[in-house]
Write a protein that holds these residues in place. Sequence first.
Motif, PDB file in Angstrom:
ATOM      1  N   GLN A 215       0.818  -1.210   0.000  1.00 35.05           N
ATOM      2  CA  GLN A 215       0.000   0.000   0.000  1.00 35.05           C
ATOM      3  C   GLN A 215       0.858   1.269   0.000  1.00 35.05           C
ATOM      4  O   GLN A 215       0.568   2.220  -0.722  1.00 35.05           O
ATOM      5  N   ILE A 216       1.922   1.282   0.783  1.00 31.40           N
ATOM      6  CA  ILE A 216       2.782   2.468   0.765  1.00 31.40           C
ATOM      7  C   ILE A 216       3.478   2.580  -0.587  1.00 31.40           C
ATOM      8  O   ILE A 216       3.742   3.681  -1.081  1.00 31.40           O
ATOM      9  N   GLY A 217       3.742   1.427  -1.212  1.00 37.50           N
ATOM     10  CA  GLY A 217       4.299   1.449  -2.556  1.00 37.50           C
ATOM     11  C   GLY A 217       3.334   2.064  -3.551  1.00 37.50           C
ATOM     12  O   GLY A 217       3.715   2.848  -4.426  1.00 37.50           O
ATOM     13  N   LEU A 218       2.047   1.717  -3.416  1.00 37.55           N
ATOM     14  CA  LEU A 218       1.026   2.272  -4.306  1.00 37.55           C
ATOM     15  C   LEU A 218       0.940   3.788  -4.159  1.00 37.55           C
ATOM     16  O   LEU A 218       0.944   4.524  -5.162  1.00 37.55           O
ATOM     17  N   TYR A 219       0.861   4.275  -2.937  1.00 40.94           N
ATOM     18  CA  TYR A 219       0.732   5.725  -2.728  1.00 40.94           C
ATOM     19  C   TYR A 219       2.030   6.456  -3.073  1.00 40.94           C
ATOM     20  O   TYR A 219       2.001   7.612  -3.530  1.00 40.94           O
ATOM     21  N   PHE A 328       8.076   0.354  -6.052  1.00 39.77           N
ATOM     22  CA  PHE A 328       8.335  -1.049  -6.363  1.00 39.77           C
ATOM     23  C   PHE A 328       9.351  -1.645  -5.398  1.00 39.77           C
ATOM     24  O   PHE A 328       9.317  -2.848  -5.113  1.00 39.77           O
ATOM     25  N   ASP A 329      10.253  -0.805  -4.891  1.00 41.66           N
ATOM     26  CA  ASP A 329      11.208  -1.300  -3.909  1.00 41.66           C
ATOM     27  C   ASP A 329      10.503  -1.663  -2.612  1.00 41.66           C
ATOM     28  O   ASP A 329      10.851  -2.645  -1.952  1.00 41.66           O
ATOM     29  N   TYR A 330       9.491  -0.882  -2.240  1.00 40.72           N
ATOM     30  CA  TYR A 330       8.659  -1.253  -1.088  1.00 40.72           C
ATOM     31  C   TYR A 330       8.000  -2.611  -1.322  1.00 40.72           C
ATOM     32  O   TYR A 330       7.988  -3.488  -0.441  1.00 40.72           O
ATOM     33  N   ALA A 331       7.410  -2.807  -2.504  1.00 43.59           N
ATOM     34  CA  ALA A 331       6.730  -4.074  -2.801  1.00 43.59           C
ATOM     35  C   ALA A 331       7.703  -5.242  -2.739  1.00 43.59           C
ATOM     36  O   ALA A 331       7.374  -6.321  -2.236  1.00 43.59           O
ATOM     37  N   ALA A 343       2.014  -7.990  -6.412  1.00 42.95           N
ATOM     38  CA  ALA A 343       2.311  -6.794  -5.614  1.00 42.95           C
ATOM     39  C   ALA A 343       2.778  -5.648  -6.500  1.00 42.95           C
ATOM     40  O   ALA A 343       2.356  -4.494  -6.320  1.00 42.95           O
ATOM     41  N   SER A 344       3.630  -5.934  -7.469  1.00 45.72           N
ATOM     42  CA  SER A 344       4.103  -4.886  -8.385  1.00 45.72           C
ATOM     43  C   SER A 344       2.957  -4.331  -9.210  1.00 45.72           C
ATOM     44  O   SER A 344       2.902  -3.130  -9.497  1.00 45.72           O
ATOM     45  N   GLY A 345       2.020  -5.198  -9.603  1.00 48.22           N
ATOM     46  CA  GLY A 345       0.857  -4.738 -10.345  1.00 48.22           C
ATOM     47  C   GLY A 345       0.011  -3.782  -9.531  1.00 48.22           C
ATOM     48  O   GLY A 345      -0.459  -2.760 -10.044  1.00 48.22           O
ATOM     49  N   VAL A 346      -0.183  -4.094  -8.248  1.00 49.52           N
ATOM     50  CA  VAL A 346      -0.950  -3.203  -7.366  1.00 49.52           C
ATOM     51  C   VAL A 346      -0.258  -1.852  -7.252  1.00 49.52           C
ATOM     52  O   VAL A 346      -0.900  -0.793  -7.365  1.00 49.52           O
ATOM     53  N   VAL A 347       1.049  -1.852  -7.046  1.00 48.10           N
ATOM     54  CA  VAL A 347       1.802  -0.599  -6.928  1.00 48.10           C
ATOM     55  C   VAL A 347       1.657   0.238  -8.198  1.00 48.10           C
ATOM     56  O   VAL A 347       1.435   1.457  -8.145  1.00 48.10           O
ATOM     57  N   ASN A 348       1.749  -0.410  -9.340  1.00 47.97           N
ATOM     58  CA  ASN A 348       1.749   0.314 -10.610  1.00 47.97           C
ATOM     59  C   ASN A 348       0.405   0.970 -10.905  1.00 47.97           C
ATOM     60  O   ASN A 348       0.326   1.873 -11.740  1.00 47.97           O
ATOM     61  N   ILE A 349      -0.648   0.508 -10.234  1.00 45.28           N
ATOM     62  CA  ILE A 349      -1.961   1.131 -10.418  1.00 45.28           C
ATOM     63  C   ILE A 349      -1.946   2.581  -9.934  1.00 45.28           C
ATOM     64  O   ILE A 349      -2.554   3.464 -10.552  1.00 45.28           O
ATOM     65  N   GLY A 350      -1.223   2.839  -8.833  1.00 45.70           N
ATOM     66  CA  GLY A 350      -1.300   4.145  -8.184  1.00 45.70           C
ATOM     67  C   GLY A 350      -0.997   5.313  -9.095  1.00 45.70           C
ATOM     68  O   GLY A 350      -1.842   6.191  -9.325  1.00 45.70           O
ATOM     69  N   LEU A 391      -5.097  18.097  -5.843  1.00 45.22           N
ATOM     70  CA  LEU A 391      -5.958  17.080  -5.222  1.00 45.22           C
ATOM     71  C   LEU A 391      -5.219  15.749  -5.104  1.00 45.22           C
ATOM     72  O   LEU A 391      -5.248  15.099  -4.052  1.00 45.22           O
ATOM     73  N   PHE A 392      -4.523  15.350  -6.161  1.00 41.38           N
ATOM     74  CA  PHE A 392      -3.856  14.045  -6.158  1.00 41.38           C
ATOM     75  C   PHE A 392      -2.600  14.059  -5.296  1.00 41.38           C
ATOM     76  O   PHE A 392      -2.242  13.039  -4.698  1.00 41.38           O
ATOM     77  N   TRP A 393      -1.929  15.196  -5.226  1.00 40.67           N
ATOM     78  CA  TRP A 393      -0.802  15.283  -4.288  1.00 40.67           C
ATOM     79  C   TRP A 393      -1.287  15.086  -2.854  1.00 40.67           C
ATOM     80  O   TRP A 393      -0.629  14.398  -2.072  1.00 40.67           O
ATOM     81  N   ALA A 394      -2.421  15.682  -2.520  1.00 47.63           N
ATOM     82  CA  ALA A 394      -2.953  15.551  -1.162  1.00 47.63           C
ATOM     83  C   ALA A 394      -3.305  14.096  -0.848  1.00 47.63           C
ATOM     84  O   ALA A 394      -2.981  13.575   0.229  1.00 47.63           O
ATOM     85  N   ILE A 395      -3.947  13.417  -1.802  1.00 46.70           N
ATOM     86  CA  ILE A 395      -4.319  12.009  -1.595  1.00 46.70           C
ATOM     87  C   ILE A 395      -3.075  11.148  -1.420  1.00 46.70           C
ATOM     88  O   ILE A 395      -2.992  10.305  -0.509  1.00 46.70           O
ATOM     89  N   GLY A 396      -2.100  11.341  -2.276  1.00 49.68           N
ATOM     90  CA  GLY A 396      -0.893  10.529  -2.218  1.00 49.68           C
ATOM     91  C   GLY A 396      -0.096  10.727  -0.947  1.00 49.68           C
ATOM     92  O   GLY A 396       0.346   9.753  -0.314  1.00 49.68           O
ATOM     93  N   LEU A 397       0.094  11.966  -0.539  1.00 50.68           N
ATOM     94  CA  LEU A 397       0.868  12.243   0.675  1.00 50.68           C
ATOM     95  C   LEU A 397       0.174  11.673   1.899  1.00 50.68           C
ATOM     96  O   LEU A 397       0.830  11.140   2.799  1.00 50.68           O
ATOM     97  N   ALA A 398      -1.155  11.778   1.948  1.00 47.51           N
ATOM     98  CA  ALA A 398      -1.891  11.223   3.089  1.00 47.51           C
ATOM     99  C   ALA A 398      -1.726   9.706   3.148  1.00 47.51           C
ATOM    100  O   ALA A 398      -1.544   9.130   4.234  1.00 47.51           O
ATOM    101  N   GLY A 399      -1.770   9.029   1.996  1.00 51.27           N
ATOM    102  CA  GLY A 399      -1.614   7.579   1.967  1.00 51.27           C
ATOM    103  C   GLY A 399      -0.229   7.130   2.390  1.00 51.27           C
ATOM    104  O   GLY A 399      -0.076   6.156   3.145  1.00 51.27           O
ATOM    105  N   VAL A 400       0.803   7.821   1.913  1.00 48.26           N
ATOM    106  CA  VAL A 400       2.176   7.469   2.297  1.00 48.26           C
ATOM    107  C   VAL A 400       2.351   7.637   3.802  1.00 48.26           C
ATOM    108  O   VAL A 400       2.926   6.773   4.476  1.00 48.26           O
ATOM    109  N   ARG A 401       1.856   8.737   4.317  1.00 46.61           N
ATOM    110  CA  ARG A 401       2.017   8.997   5.750  1.00 46.61           C
ATOM    111  C   ARG A 401       1.310   7.934   6.582  1.00 46.61           C
ATOM    112  O   ARG A 401       1.857   7.439   7.581  1.00 46.61           O
ATOM    113  N   ARG A 402       0.093   7.543   6.185  1.00 40.68           N
ATOM    114  CA  ARG A 402      -0.677   6.565   6.960  1.00 40.68           C
ATOM    115  C   ARG A 402       0.013   5.207   6.990  1.00 40.68           C
ATOM    116  O   ARG A 402       0.168   4.591   8.055  1.00 40.68           O
TER     117      ARG A 402
END
Length: 433
Positions: A215-219, A328-331, A343-350, A391-402
Amino acid sequence: MNSRRAYTVWVVGLAAYAVAVFHRGSLGVTAVDAQERFSAGASAVSLFLVLQLVVYAGLQVPVGIALDRFGSRALVATGALTMAAGQVLLAVATDVPTAVVARVLVGAGDAMTFISVLRVVTLWFSGPSVPVVTQLTGILGQVGQIAAAYPLVLALHHTSWTTTFLGAGAVGVLMAVLVVVFLKDSPPGTPVAPVAGWSEIRANVAGAWKESGTQIGLYTHLVTQFSGTVFALLWGYPFLVLGQGLSTGTAAGLLTLLVVVGMGVGPLLGKLCGRWPLRRSVLVFGIAGATITAWTVVLLWPGRAPLWLLVVLVVVLASNGPGSMIGFDYARTWNPVHRLGSASGVVNIGGFAASLLTVLAVGAVLDAQTPGASTAYDLGAFKAAFGVQYLFWAIGLAGVRRHRRRLRDRLASDGVVLTPLYTAMRSRVGRRS
C-alpha cells in the motif's frame, strides 16, 4: 557478484521497456497533429490517452497474476506485439473511434512490460544491487521518450502520419523477436514455482493488497509519478508551445532534458534506498514537496514564465519517474517472490490511475476555459487546468504517511527502533571515516 549473462538478459528487457515507453509517449509529442488529423478538441485527444491509461492501470493486477504464472518472457513478447498492432492501427486510422481502439491496444501491451522486466531484475540480480538496477531500468527506459520526442516528430514532419506509425509498429515486432530469442525468466536452477491454481492466485492477490508495504508502494508511486507522466505523455508539450510560447524545438529539448536529468537522479535514489532502506519515505516526501513547490511558482508567475523557471520545473519533474520506482522497492522488500508480480501490479496502479484522471481533468478544464476551441488554449486556461494536480498530491501524501506509520509500528513490535535521520546519517559517516 552479478553475472555477465544477468546483464545481457537485463539489457534485452531494458530495450523492450524503452520501446514500450516510445509507444506510450508517441501520442504526446504528436498531440497537435492528432487534433488536426482527427478534427478533435483537447477532451477528445485526452480521451485517447485516458483510455490507454485506463487499460494500463486496469490490467496491472491481471498482468501481475499472469506474470506469476507464465513468467516475464511470455508477457514481454506478447506486450510488444500488442503495442505494434496498436501503432499499425493508428497509422491507418482516420476517425476518433479507430484511434481510440489503437491506443487501447498500446495501453494493453504497455501494461505487460514494465513489471515483467522488474521481475527479471529481482531474479537475476543480488539483493543490494536490485534498487540500483531497478532505478536504471526505469530511467534508461526513458530513452524511448527521447525517440518519441525527436525521431518520431522528425519522421512525422518529413513523411506522413501513416508512414511514421507503420514504422513504429515495425519496431515493436522486431523487439518481440529479440525478447523471444534472448530474454530468460530466471537463472538456470532458480527455484521459482509457478502459481498452481485459482485459490493460490486469489490468496496472492489478497495478500499483496493487504500488505502495508504494498500500500505504501502504491501511494508512493501515485504521489511521485503522475505529474511528470502527465507532463511527458500529453500536456507538457502543448503547455510549453501553446501556453508558454516556446518553439517546438525548445519544447522538445525540455522534454529531452527531463529524461536526461532523470537518468542521473535514478541511480542516486537507488543507492540511497539501498543504504537507508528504512528511510525511503523521506525521499518520497522530498520529491513530492519539490514538485509541488516548482509547479506553484510556475502557476502563480504573472504571465509567461521565464525559460530558466521552466527549466527548473522540468529538472524537478525529472525526479518523478525515479521517485516512483521507490514504490516497487517497497513491494519487493515486503512481499515474498511468489506474489511479487501481483504486488508490483498493485503498486503500478497508483501512479497511472492518478495520471489518467489528471489527463482527463486537464483536458476538460482546457475545453471549459476555451469553449469551442481546438488548439487555441491560452496560458490562463493551462494554469487553471494544471491546478487539478493538488488534489492528487494531497491524496498521495496522506496515503504514504498513513502506511508509513503502520510499517513503523510493525518494526517497533519486532524490536526495530528508528533513530532520527540525522543521527543515522552521522553514524554512517562516522563509520566510513
